[in-house]
Design a protein around this motif. Structure first.
Motif, PDB file in Angstrom:
ATOM      1  N   VAL A  14       0.844  -1.201   0.000  1.00  0.00           N
ATOM      2  CA  VAL A  14       0.000   0.000   0.000  1.00  0.00           C
ATOM      3  C   VAL A  14       0.878   1.249   0.000  1.00  0.00           C
ATOM      4  N   THR A  15       1.913   1.231   0.830  1.00  0.00           N
ATOM      5  CA  THR A  15       2.827   2.372   0.921  1.00  0.00           C
ATOM      6  C   THR A  15       3.554   2.602  -0.396  1.00  0.00           C
ATOM      7  N   ILE A  16       4.128   1.540  -0.959  1.00  0.00           N
ATOM      8  CA  ILE A  16       4.877   1.680  -2.206  1.00  0.00           C
ATOM      9  C   ILE A  16       3.957   2.153  -3.329  1.00  0.00           C
ATOM     10  N   GLY A  17       2.770   1.550  -3.430  1.00  0.00           N
ATOM     11  CA  GLY A  17       1.848   1.948  -4.484  1.00  0.00           C
ATOM     12  C   GLY A  17       1.423   3.397  -4.375  1.00  0.00           C
ATOM     13  N   ASN A  18       1.147   3.858  -3.166  1.00  0.00           N
ATOM     14  CA  ASN A  18       0.744   5.253  -2.990  1.00  0.00           C
ATOM     15  C   ASN A  18       1.914   6.202  -3.215  1.00  0.00           C
ATOM     16  N   LEU A  19       3.114   5.805  -2.848  1.00  0.00           N
ATOM     17  CA  LEU A  19       4.288   6.631  -3.147  1.00  0.00           C
ATOM     18  C   LEU A  19       4.439   6.813  -4.659  1.00  0.00           C
ATOM     19  N   ILE A  20       4.259   5.730  -5.401  1.00  0.00           N
ATOM     20  CA  ILE A  20       4.367   5.811  -6.857  1.00  0.00           C
ATOM     21  C   ILE A  20       3.338   6.797  -7.398  1.00  0.00           C
ATOM     22  N   TYR A  21       2.107   6.705  -6.912  1.00  0.00           N
ATOM     23  CA  TYR A  21       1.078   7.591  -7.446  1.00  0.00           C
ATOM     24  C   TYR A  21       1.185   9.011  -6.900  1.00  0.00           C
ATOM     25  N   MET A  22       1.788   9.193  -5.736  1.00  0.00           N
ATOM     26  CA  MET A  22       2.074  10.554  -5.282  1.00  0.00           C
ATOM     27  C   MET A  22       3.070  11.228  -6.224  1.00  0.00           C
ATOM     28  N   VAL A  23       4.094  10.473  -6.627  1.00  0.00           N
ATOM     29  CA  VAL A  23       5.059  11.019  -7.583  1.00  0.00           C
ATOM     30  C   VAL A  23       4.390  11.254  -8.929  1.00  0.00           C
ATOM     31  N   GLU A  24       3.567  10.294  -9.371  1.00  0.00           N
ATOM     32  CA  GLU A  24       2.929  10.422 -10.684  1.00  0.00           C
ATOM     33  C   GLU A  24       1.971  11.608 -10.737  1.00  0.00           C
ATOM     34  N   MET A  25       1.110  11.747  -9.740  1.00  0.00           N
ATOM     35  CA  MET A  25       0.212  12.904  -9.724  1.00  0.00           C
ATOM     36  C   MET A  25       0.986  14.189  -9.443  1.00  0.00           C
ATOM     37  N   GLY A  26       1.940  14.102  -8.533  1.00  0.00           N
ATOM     38  CA  GLY A  26       2.699  15.273  -8.135  1.00  0.00           C
ATOM     39  C   GLY A  26       3.527  15.854  -9.252  1.00  0.00           C
ATOM     40  N   ARG A  27       4.041  14.989 -10.134  1.00  0.00           N
ATOM     41  CA  ARG A  27       4.895  15.528 -11.206  1.00  0.00           C
ATOM     42  C   ARG A  27       4.095  16.398 -12.164  1.00  0.00           C
ATOM     43  N   HIS A  28       2.858  16.041 -12.423  1.00  0.00           N
ATOM     44  CA  HIS A  28       2.030  16.861 -13.307  1.00  0.00           C
ATOM     45  C   HIS A  28       1.649  18.172 -12.623  1.00  0.00           C
ATOM     46  N   ASP A  29       1.305  18.096 -11.334  1.00  0.00           N
ATOM     47  CA  ASP A  29       0.967  19.316 -10.594  1.00  0.00           C
ATOM     48  C   ASP A  29       2.164  20.248 -10.480  1.00  0.00           C
ATOM     49  N   LEU A  30       3.331  19.679 -10.163  1.00  0.00           N
ATOM     50  CA  LEU A  30       4.533  20.508 -10.017  1.00  0.00           C
ATOM     51  C   LEU A  30       4.946  21.137 -11.339  1.00  0.00           C
ATOM     52  N   ALA A  31       4.872  20.374 -12.421  1.00  0.00           N
ATOM     53  CA  ALA A  31       5.249  20.920 -13.730  1.00  0.00           C
ATOM     54  C   ALA A  31       4.382  22.125 -14.071  1.00  0.00           C
ATOM     55  N   LEU A  32       3.086  22.006 -13.834  1.00  0.00           N
ATOM     56  CA  LEU A  32       2.181  23.124 -14.100  1.00  0.00           C
ATOM     57  C   LEU A  32       2.459  24.292 -13.156  1.00  0.00           C
ATOM     58  N   PHE A  33       2.785  23.982 -11.912  1.00  0.00           N
ATOM     59  CA  PHE A  33       3.117  24.988 -10.910  1.00  0.00           C
ATOM     60  C   PHE A  33       4.339  25.798 -11.351  1.00  0.00           C
ATOM     61  N   PHE A  34       5.411  25.118 -11.730  1.00  0.00           N
ATOM     62  CA  PHE A  34       6.622  25.802 -12.182  1.00  0.00           C
ATOM     63  C   PHE A  34       6.346  26.628 -13.445  1.00  0.00           C
TER      64      PHE A  34
END
Length: 383
Positions: free
Chosen positions: A228-248
């Motif tokens: 559960v932890t590993i899977g959510n970490l992967i999706y935090m990075v996956e969702m986060g990368r799109h949010d961060l890219a738009l943020f920058f």
């Protein structure tokens, strides 16, 4: 819509005002239209979103009360990743599962970070800006690569330019090459398995290849790693990368034409309330552009503030509109970072990372990444 009207008649409780206006049509006419409509008709409005009845809540205090008083009647809506991650996405978990894993993630994220990590983040940002086109689009360009590399270092503990980094970056890009994928199809499953396999190998390896100051490194230290932890970490990075890219991208878009602001940021002075100009730019970007909405669904019929919320209705907590309340923000439709140099705001006025116990646990690192990006961007443009 007819069922909602029938329930309103049967129970004697009226639906919120709005008369089932089309949310898509309203926002297509003017992105400010919902905020302006709420100012006239009230902070709770009934509309149609797609084919569903939706209730928009545009006031942060009202939304906070709704979640406090009726949280058990609402479920969080997000991508369904249960086909690849046991228990699904952290933000959609409920009860003990949500409490357990949210506590674990909050602890790991809070414990992560170090001066070495900050130096690495600064180096990653500087390298990206030195070799990139500053007018890139946020999807698939330099900002996307920057976001992936930051999160691989800070969340997954993988050094830039290592073999592990190259493997993970390749498969994260393959997971969603054209923007975040809201369904988990064969392409996403294949990329996810490649990423998970590499992370499981890193966690199992006792050679210490995962940097200890990363979020994953903190999980390893606490021996709290599971699927559960590993899977959510992967999706935090996956969702986060799109949010961060738009943020920058949004930060850069604003600063690219504002030379006065660039020079003020370069002076690196704090205001009387302890906020730098760089930090003010980050906060105003979050207020003006980044924060959009929180999505819930009514699990059963309930009454709130005298209004009927029918079972199945989508409940849209409108952060974008709430952050354009003219009572709290003078000139709410103008980008004015100086407002954060002159005043502080309560969570009932400014909550860019959400509300309640589903609030984003990564708020602190996101603010840090934003400030470091602003400072590096200024150095690049003024050099």
């Amino acid at each position: 819509m007819l069922i909602a009207k029938a329930k309103s008649w049967w129970t004697g409780h009226r639906l919120p005002p709005g008369n089932f206006f089309s949310l898509e049509a309203l926002l297509a006419s003017d992105p400010r239209a919902l905020a302006l409509k709420a100012a006239e008709e009230g902070p709770i409005l009934t509309c149609v979103w797609g084919e569903k009845v939706a209730i928009c809540v545009t006031s942060l205090p009202v939304a906070r009360r709704l979640l406090q008083e009726r949280g058990e009647d609402l479920k969080s809506l997000s991508i369904d990743i249960a086909s690849v991650v046991p228990k699904g996405m952290l933000r959609t978990m409920e009860g003990l599962d949500h409490k357990t894993y949210r506590t674990r993630f909050a602890k790991a994220i809070s414990a992560s970070g170090s001066s070495d990590q900050t130096n690495d983040v600064q180096a990653i940002i500087a390298e990206a800006l030195a070799s990139s086109r500053l007018d890139d689009e946020p999807t698939g360009g330099a900002y996307d690569e920057l976001a992936i590399r930051l999160l691989l270092r800070t969340f997954l503990g993988v050094p830039l330019h290592s073999d592990h980094h190259r493997h993970l970056e390749t498969h994260f890009k393959a997971m969603a090459p054209n923007g975040f994928a809201w369904t988990v199809g064969p392409i996403q499953k294949s990329a996810f398995e490649a990423i998970r396999g590499r992370l499981v190998g890193l966690v199992s390896n006792k050679a210490g290849e995962v940097l200890s100051d990363s979020v994953l490194g903190c999980f390893i230290h606490d021996a709290s790693i599971d699927p559960v932890t590993i899977g959510n970490l992967i999706y935090m990075v996956e969702m986060g990368r799109h949010d961060l890219a738009l943020f920058f991208y949004r930060i850069a878009k604003f600063m690219s034409t504002n030379w006065t602001m660039l020079r003020r940021i370069d002076e690196s002075r704090k205001s009387d309330i302890g906020v730098t100009v760089a930090e003010a730019v980050v906060l105003e970007t979050l207020r003006f552009e980044q924060s959009e909405r929180l999505m819930r669904a009514a699990k059963r019929d309930f009454i709130f503030d005298g209004f009927l919320f029918p079972r199945g209705a989508v409940v849209r907590i409108c952060l974008w509109e709430a952050h354009r309340d003219g009572v709290n923000f003078e000139g709410p439709f103008s980008f004015e970072p100086d407002r954060f140099l002159e005043a502080t705001y309560t969570p009932d006025q400014f909550s860019p990372f959400g509300l309640g116990h589903h609030r984003c646990p990564a708020a602190v690192p996101v603010l840090q990444y934003g400030s470091l990006f602003v400072e590096a961007y200024v150095r690049r443009r003024l050099s």
